[in-house]
Motif scaffolding. Sequence first.
Motif, PDB file in Angstrom:
ATOM      1  N   ASP A  46      26.056  51.877  21.326  1.00 43.93           N
ATOM      2  CA  ASP A  46      26.085  50.503  20.837  1.00 43.93           C
ATOM      3  C   ASP A  46      25.907  49.573  22.015  1.00 43.93           C
ATOM      4  OD1 ASP A  46      26.507  51.006  18.120  1.00 43.93           O
ATOM      5  OD2 ASP A  46      28.649  51.327  18.449  1.00 43.93           O
ATOM      6  N   THR A  61      23.409  45.742  18.643  1.00 42.44           N
ATOM      7  CA  THR A  61      22.386  46.735  18.296  1.00 42.44           C
ATOM      8  C   THR A  61      22.889  48.116  18.701  1.00 42.44           C
ATOM      9  OG1 THR A  61      21.430  46.493  20.490  1.00 42.44           O
ATOM     10  CG2 THR A  61      20.494  45.103  18.768  1.00 42.44           C
ATOM     11  N   LYS A  88      20.351  49.211  12.948  1.00 38.41           N
ATOM     12  CA  LYS A  88      20.891  48.840  14.263  1.00 38.41           C
ATOM     13  C   LYS A  88      19.930  49.154  15.402  1.00 38.41           C
ATOM     14  CE  LYS A  88      25.230  48.663  15.200  1.00 38.41           C
ATOM     15  NZ  LYS A  88      26.561  49.176  15.567  1.00 38.41           N
TER      16      LYS A  88
END
Length: 579
Positions: free
Chosen positions: A41, A55, A143
Amino acid sequence: MIRKILLIALFFAATLCKAQYNTMWLPDTLSGTNFNLTIKDTFAQIVKTGNQTITSGINGKFWGPTLFVNKGDVVHMNVTNKLNDSTTIHWHGMHLPAVMDGGPHQIIPPNTIWQPYWTVKNNAATYWYHPHLHVMTEEQITKGIGGLLIVRDNVESALPLPRTYGVDDIPLVLTDRDFTTSNQFSVVPYGDSMLTNMTLRAQYTLPAQVVRFRILNAAIERSYNLGFSDGRSFSIITSDGGLLNAPVVLNKYLLHAGERVEILVNCTGQNGTNVDLKAYNSLLGGFIAGGENFTTGPFGNFLGHKDFNILHLNIGVPTSNPITTLPATLTTNTLLNAANASITRKLTISDSTGVVLTPPVLGPNAFILNHKLFDINYIDYKVSLNNTEIWEITSSSVFGHPFHIHDVEFNIISVNGAAPTAEQAGWKDVVFIPGKTGGGPGGGGTPTVVKFIAKFDDYADELHPFMFHCHISLHEDEGMMGQFVVTNPTAVNENVAIAIPFTLYPNPANDKLFIQFNNQDQSAYYITITDALGRTKLMLPKPELQNGIDISKFSKGIYYISIIEDTTKQMVTKSFIIN
Ligand code: C2O
Ligand code: CU
Ligand code: CU
């Protein structure tokens, strides 16, 4: 004073105009036979002003590196999951053992290294990798987890084609996203903003010569009806899994979720001009993803049934060694022969209108395969190793679905009885199944029938299935997925419980751990190392044990190693110490 205000206004107008486009980002490249991919992440400044977007990236901030591999090489992937959640990484389009495939069964827990490897057997073309954790695929792709995988081979390398990455050979990863007011992604099937290589309002400069685009539809749902703003034609040179026999010249190409296409665009002599690559989605019917014009509700978005820009192209000076002509032929594909098929499998796609589904789904209907939702414990088919099979998919769904199968590349035989068009008559791993003709969501109309043919060679594994599913991630997560195992009927299957003695050495270990089976016919099918708290640390499908297992990155302590033996599929666990 007024003059000054005017000047300032003009200045702002000018900067606004310039700010209209952002230079398109290019994913980094990795090549060789050993690839380190770390998923985590992170944040990225995707929207120019305001907050960064949360993201997930692979070795970076969003999306992952483009991997170049050569046909014939054995490639080793070291996938480290640094997310707080489990994930999987699937090698979309690759022909490889099911245990290396990265489907919903090959779960990588947080802080675990997964090390699949395989011999590259695919043709030169553009493939990709992405998460495939059931029910989490849409969210994890949203993501930004994913990347391109480009295979090179001798046939493609011998052709006079553009292949300088980022110069005349340009990857285009197409997707769209919705941003909240604080610039965060919403997990929705359709975004309001086009992202081309993760860049909003992207522009790029091309040399004035023949340019190759490798285009991936990485969207959650949307199809893109590709074309250029000046109506120019372009040459299609690949389908998903390899070169076509010859380029096919078109001025529109409809690319569905999961599909890839490589095209050549001739910009020779056009230095100083510009053109836009666009999605002509106003031409799509309402039952093709992106052709609907929902403005509100769960599918509401600004791009539905509209034409919109994908990439603004400025044409600049040619390179010193430009390709200026298009090849007339590319390869000679030997397609599979329906006369050799040993079985026709009949699959169905239908709308679940009126059927109560658990768990409940987002839309008014879920779409279902073979009259049921995905069940990870249910194997739809057992395919015998080396079978050539026809898969016949009958769809009574109103909506069109891009159907994808793992393990193999296939040839389309027919769509509603008609042979595939030249640009679809190569190797494919996604086939678009159009909605039925006539009727409505409630029933009626004539079902669509699509047939393809595939050969299931090389890899049999009773334990690990391959998947088939709709590549619209929303539909897939909602359960539009099934699975098959490839079985080897000639393999001896000993179900007798026999002991699997093996030695671990050295113990304690600190750098490498070696395993020796007492019986030379035995080998490891799967090895998992967990720490004293039961947390998975390392997952090794079919490990090559001669060089030992690298444990140098683990901290001191007691660990457990579980070995599933290959012929018996029995599991033994032993402890060892790292000091
Ligand atoms: Cu691209 Cu099963 O996936
Ligand atoms: Cu796949
Ligand atoms: Cu679907």
